[in-house]
Write a protein that holds these residues in place. Structure first.
Motif, mmCIF file in Angstrom:
data_model
loop_
_atom_site.group_PDB
_atom_site.id
_atom_site.type_symbol
_atom_site.label_atom_id
_atom_site.label_comp_id
_atom_site.label_asym_id
_atom_site.label_seq_id
_atom_site.Cartn_x
_atom_site.Cartn_y
_atom_site.Cartn_z
ATOM 1 N N LEU A 117 1.158 -1.277 -0.273
ATOM 2 C CA LEU A 117 0.187 -0.134 -0.057
ATOM 3 C C LEU A 117 0.907 1.098 -0.083
ATOM 4 C CD1 LEU A 117 -3.076 -0.702 2.386
ATOM 5 C CD2 LEU A 117 -2.889 -0.112 0.220
ATOM 6 N N ARG A 118 1.616 1.175 0.918
ATOM 7 C CA ARG A 118 2.363 2.799 1.236
ATOM 8 C C ARG A 118 3.827 2.745 0.870
ATOM 9 N NH1 ARG A 118 0.941 2.253 7.795
ATOM 10 N NH2 ARG A 118 -1.560 3.148 7.246
ATOM 11 N N GLY A 119 4.503 1.592 0.629
ATOM 12 C CA GLY A 119 5.486 1.333 0.235
ATOM 13 C C GLY A 119 6.752 1.191 1.095
ATOM 14 N N ASP A 120 8.089 1.358 0.426
ATOM 15 C CA ASP A 120 9.335 0.145 1.665
ATOM 16 C C ASP A 120 9.777 1.588 2.554
ATOM 17 O OD1 ASP A 120 11.388 -0.139 3.540
ATOM 18 O OD2 ASP A 120 11.953 -2.033 2.000
ATOM 19 N N ARG A 121 9.703 2.475 3.381
ATOM 20 C CA ARG A 121 9.744 3.501 3.858
ATOM 21 C C ARG A 121 11.061 3.571 4.339
ATOM 22 N NH1 ARG A 121 4.572 4.763 7.768
ATOM 23 N NH2 ARG A 121 3.118 5.360 6.177
ATOM 24 N N LYS A 140 14.349 6.067 2.908
ATOM 25 C CA LYS A 140 14.524 7.162 3.633
ATOM 26 C C LYS A 140 16.106 7.253 3.851
ATOM 27 C CE LYS A 140 15.783 6.946 8.584
ATOM 28 N NZ LYS A 140 15.456 5.444 10.243
ATOM 29 N N TYR A 141 16.486 6.607 3.447
ATOM 30 C CA TYR A 141 18.031 6.805 3.241
ATOM 31 C C TYR A 141 18.539 6.484 1.736
ATOM 32 C CZ TYR A 141 18.615 4.187 7.790
ATOM 33 O OH TYR A 141 18.654 4.313 8.974
ATOM 34 N N GLY A 142 17.397 6.711 0.545
ATOM 35 C CA GLY A 142 17.635 7.419 -0.610
ATOM 36 C C GLY A 142 17.779 5.869 -1.985
ATOM 37 N N GLU A 143 16.835 4.818 -1.143
ATOM 38 C CA GLU A 143 17.717 3.797 -2.535
ATOM 39 C C GLU A 143 16.585 3.017 -2.742
ATOM 40 O OE1 GLU A 143 20.482 2.103 -2.782
ATOM 41 O OE2 GLU A 143 20.723 3.106 -1.081
#
Length: 195
Positions: A105-109, A113-116
């Motif tokens: 639903l939301r994606g991998d936060r 967060k680490y710009g990956e």
């Protein structure tokens, strides 16, 4: 003119079916691949994307509720001496499944967060459609139609998985808690009998 009105009625009917499906959180009827049939101005795809976005908000809210219930269930298991610790494993399994639903639903936060680079989530696809269609009058691109179709298909699967998790699996675990007289948890109605 009558042909134009008939097309508009058919289009609005399809949109109404989708709107009703989202309001009831039952998207089986939304399996119609509306994105491929649309030969409409850009605003119509935006309307469908807005409906899907509303459904995302509702499902995310239900998922957040499930997350809280699972946390409380786990705590209740640990607080109940008669409870089998295998119930903790069941609660942890439900949490992992719910985390996967939220990831879709939301994606991998964490990756973001680490710009990956991270795979597109349903929310990101719908947001891109809404953003790109908000200021144009042209018809949606094929990429936008594909994104809507993919987001809709994934959403139907996520909704089904969440419904199974909450209405069947979590309910069964809560029944087991009731059987061992665990403390009350949110969403669980205690049984009471006069002795």
């Amino acid at each position: 003119v009558r042909d134009d009105l008939a097309r508009d009625d058919a289009r609005l009917g399809a949109v109404r079916v989708l709107v009703h499906a989202v309001e009831g959180l039952d998207l089986r009827v939304a399996h119609l691949d509306l994105a491929d049939r649309l030969v409409l101005p850009g605003g119509d795809l935006q309307l469908l994307a807005e409906v899907l976005a509303e459904g995302l908000v509702r499902v995310a809210g239900a998922a957040d509720e499930a997350q809280g219930r699972i946390t409380h269930v786990r705590q209740a298991i640990l607080a109940t001496p008669a409870a089998d610790l295998g119930l903790v494993v069941e609660a942890d399994d439900l949490k992992q499944r719910l985390d996967q639903i939220l990831l879709i639903l939301r994606g991998d936060r964490t990756l973001r967060k680490y710009g990956e680079p991270a795979p597109s989530s349903i929310r990101s696809r719908v947001s891109r459609i809404l953003y790109s269609q908000s200021s144009v009058t042209s018809a949606p691109t094929q990429t936008q139609r594909d994104a809507y179709g993919q987001a809709g298909e994934e959403f139907i699967g996520v909704l089904s998985d969440l419904r199974t998790l909450m209405e069947e699996d979590l309910a069964k675990l809560e029944e087991k808690l009731e059987a061992v007289e665990a403390p009350w948890t949110p969403g669980r109605i205690p049984r009471w009998e006069v002795e």
